[in-house]
Design an enzyme around this catalytic site. Sequence first.
Site, mmCIF file in Angstrom:
data_model
loop_
_atom_site.group_PDB
_atom_site.id
_atom_site.type_symbol
_atom_site.label_atom_id
_atom_site.label_comp_id
_atom_site.label_asym_id
_atom_site.label_seq_id
_atom_site.Cartn_x
_atom_site.Cartn_y
_atom_site.Cartn_z
ATOM 1 N N GLU A 166 0.800 -1.225 0.000
ATOM 2 C CA GLU A 166 0.000 0.000 0.000
ATOM 3 C C GLU A 166 0.839 1.284 0.000
ATOM 4 O O GLU A 166 0.801 2.064 0.945
ATOM 5 C CB GLU A 166 -0.944 0.000 1.205
ATOM 6 C CG GLU A 166 -1.910 -1.172 1.195
ATOM 7 C CD GLU A 166 -2.966 -1.101 2.302
ATOM 8 O OE1 GLU A 166 -2.815 -0.285 3.229
ATOM 9 O OE2 GLU A 166 -3.939 -1.864 2.218
ATOM 10 N N GLU A 368 -5.076 -8.788 0.633
ATOM 11 C CA GLU A 368 -5.680 -8.531 1.948
ATOM 12 C C GLU A 368 -7.170 -8.324 1.739
ATOM 13 O O GLU A 368 -7.592 -7.695 0.767
ATOM 14 C CB GLU A 368 -5.147 -7.254 2.622
ATOM 15 C CG GLU A 368 -3.747 -7.340 3.139
ATOM 16 C CD GLU A 368 -3.292 -6.054 3.847
ATOM 17 O OE1 GLU A 368 -4.129 -5.286 4.381
ATOM 18 O OE2 GLU A 368 -2.074 -5.816 3.855
#
Length: 467
Positions: A166, A368
């Site tokens: 991220e 995720e």
Amino acid sequence: MSNRTLPKDFFFGAAMSGPQTEGAYQATGKLPNLWDLASDLDITKFHNRVGSYAGNDFTHRRDEDIAIFRDLGLTSVRTSFQWSRLMDADGRLNPEGARYYHELLAAFRAAGIDLFVNLYHFDMPAYLFRRGGWENREVVEAYANFARTAFAEFGQEVTHWFTFNEPIVEPQQRYTNAVWYPYHADFAQARRVQYGITLAHGLATQAFRQLQAAGTVRSDARIGLINCFTPPYTREDPSEADLEAVRVVDGIDNRWWLDLVTKGELPADILADLEHGGYDLGVRPGDAQIIAQGPVDWLGFNYYHPARVQAPSRTTDEHGNPVFAEEYVWPGAVMNESRGWEIYPKGIYDFAMTMHDDYPDLEWFVSENGIGIEGEAAGKVDGVIQDDYRIDFVRDHLNWVSKAIEDGARCRGYHYWAVIDNWSWNNAFKNRYGFVEVDLEHDYARHYKKSADWLRRVTTTHEIFQS
Ligand code: FCB
């Protein structure tokens, strides 16, 4: 109606990270990372004053946790190597840290679980942050050196590498929302940090390719990038201005990284906007060649919630930063009230179809996905957390993954975030994501929640059961 299924070779695993699980924050010569620094500076910023130091005690319970992953039918796990553990303050390999990770890899190998290794999960060594962090080219170089060192040291052991988790989140959480240290909202700084991370990714990917060509990294190893490529939606009947808000948000948050990892470029419209706005990224001659190194072998997609945006009602905020979009509250939204995140399983399918249409050659996996709930332990029956909502959440998302694969998406697997509860940044242990409870009152003891049994049935049969 019969249950949907997932392909035989579809993999199930767990996602976690070094700074959120390991603890042992001073063992093996580990240096303080940014979270240790933030915890030292102001512990009141962390939920219940729980700082970064202990993680979820993974280091002491490593073998027990690996046995849990195995028992739940998981065949891969992603964690991160902490830069602050693997490298010393002079930028050399820390032998004790290296031993820690060799042992970690060996323990997973012995259990027949493939350990995917990510190199950065928001955890810069504190001393490098003090030198200017991602805005300083020396720090970008230091990351490249760390990555090169890791590839060289573990090149024969690791097959799945990732440069960043991220990369958009530090610009957002530190310098836009200002909810993470240094709690400073500054649009220009956010973009310079984003640019520094971009270069760091390019340099690391370049090092990976060179070391693979030289045989130091195994020939079957792959490099990727993981991001929360959250699809932006707007009103059903959007104005021009709403669509413009989508363009900018999608450009900065998603296309920036997708163009980097597929084309080795950055989106021209966003670069033009930034230049027009007078924002200086600090571009230097030669940067285009670094960015050109960006393409990866596959992608990880972290998905928790969609982004919904609309045209903003103001052009600057209270910090003097530009506003390109504001949140659009969709009347149909179902919320996870603990986290304030919308639950929208179809978002996973929409992303899959964007990949299918725009980047058809690239493989990816759900790296995720999960649901964090506050106060779960209050509703125990016979000592077991009754988390039916977790079954619903994962089932609904997996059903959309299954449909996406049926419709041609090259999605290879699914990692659930935090199969075992862990520490989540400033929220610490507020919202629990696990299929396995971590009991903070009893020395971090692990207990299965109700959902664990469901997960095991799904991972071992590849059938997505209703309950
Ligand atoms: C993601 C992060 C992960 C975890 C989850 C809840 O954005 O990658 O570390 O904190 O959110």
